[in-house]
Design an enzyme around this catalytic site. Structure first.
Site, PDB file in Angstrom:
ATOM      1  N   LYS A   1      77.633  17.296  44.097  1.00 40.42           N
ATOM      2  CA  LYS A   1      76.667  18.412  44.445  1.00 40.42           C
ATOM      3  C   LYS A   1      77.136  19.362  45.263  1.00 40.42           C
ATOM      4  CE  LYS A   1      73.347  17.063  41.634  1.00 40.42           C
ATOM      5  NZ  LYS A   1      73.341  17.823  40.380  1.00 40.42           N
TER       6      LYS A   1
ATOM      7  N   TYR B   1      77.650  11.180  44.277  1.00 43.84           N
ATOM      8  CA  TYR B   1      76.572  12.020  43.986  1.00 43.84           C
ATOM      9  C   TYR B   1      76.758  13.401  45.215  1.00 43.84           C
ATOM     10  CZ  TYR B   1      71.673  13.842  43.042  1.00 43.84           C
ATOM     11  OH  TYR B   1      70.638  14.755  42.461  1.00 43.84           O
TER      12      TYR B   1
ATOM     13  N   ALA C   1      67.851  18.120  29.523  1.00 41.85           N
ATOM     14  CA  ALA C   1      66.560  18.680  29.243  1.00 41.85           C
ATOM     15  C   ALA C   1      65.457  17.681  28.751  1.00 41.85           C
ATOM     16  CB  ALA C   1      66.608  19.779  28.549  1.00 41.85           C
TER      17      ALA C   1
END
Length: 251
Positions: A155, A151, A11
């Site tokens: 995902k 990746y 974040a």
């Protein structure tokens, strides 16, 4: 909303920062988590300046002890985390024949192991509250993308993980959903442009030309989708993957 607490991973910038700010604007207290808590200072300060409450948290989401400590600190200083946004991620792109075991492991560990560890740690507070929201970031690359075997696998795994969490935690008033962004204007896009050897402006223009809405996505577009999933009146939506890609074909 009665001061519920959320944790957003990864974040310090980009999508995660936009999500943290949006949740704070919507009335949540927010644990702003990243690898180095010092990098979260700007986001925490901006939330405070807008009248919200946030806490910088440091953790490697792939490290079990780090996760336990960060979640415990959030619970003690902000309140029990009943919303979790699994956003932390890294890129280590390469073609399969050149990809090393280390780069494979690094990506799988941050994205997939990280989502597992964070969700497992936070679900204890959610089940106790009989209310919770887990939102995890997948990607349009989960359907496969050249140079992203690690990746894409991570995902795709996030989506299967999400559906299982939805099944297991649904009886406790907890929903679990995934968001699959298309091309979003973040540091990861800049890294991709660099990897394929294209100037950034040319790369962005080429993407925009393929997207039906004719623009690159912004982190705030993803934050808006997260804001929907964590609402009280989204309680019948669970186990889903929402593509936020400007209409870019994904099937």
């Amino acid at each position: 909303m009665d001061a519920r607490t959320a944790i957003v991973t990864g974040a310090a910038r980009g999508i995660g920062a936009a999500v943290a700010r949006r949740l704070a604007a919507d009335g949540f207290q927010v644990g702003v988590l990243d690898l180095d808590p010092a990098h979260c200072a700007e986001v925490v300060e901006s939330i405070g300046a807008a009248g919200g409450r946030a806490l910088a948290l440091g953790a490697d989401v792939s490290d079990e002890a780090d996760v336990a400590a960060a979640v415990a600190r959030c619970a003690a200083e902000l309140g029990p985390p009943v919303v979790l946004v699994n956003n932390a991620g890294i890129l280590r792109d390469d073609l399969l024949f050149r990809m090393t075991s280390d780069t494979w492991d690094a990506v799988i560990n941050v994205h997939l192991r990280g989502a597992f560890l964070m969700t497992r740690a936070c679900q204890a507070f959610m089940t106790q509250a009989k209310w919770g929201r887990v939102v995890s970031m997948s990607s349009i690359s989960g359907l496969g993308n050249r140079g992203q075997a690690n990746y894409s696998a991570a995902k795709a795994g996030i989506e299967g993980f999400t559906r299982t969490v939805a099944i297991e935690l649904g009886p406790f008033g907890i929903t679990a959903n995934a968001i699959a962004p298309g091309y979003i204007d973040t540091e990861m896009v800049r890294q991709t442009a660099e990897r394929i050897g294209k100037p950034l402006e040319e790369f962005i223009a080429a993407i925009a030309a393929e997207v039906p809405v004719r623009r690159m996505g912004q982190p705030e577009d993803i934050a808006a989708a997260v804001a929907f999933f964590v609402r009280d009146d989204a309680s019948f939506v669970t186990g889903q993957t929402l593509y936020v890609s400007g209409g870019l074909a994904h099937a």
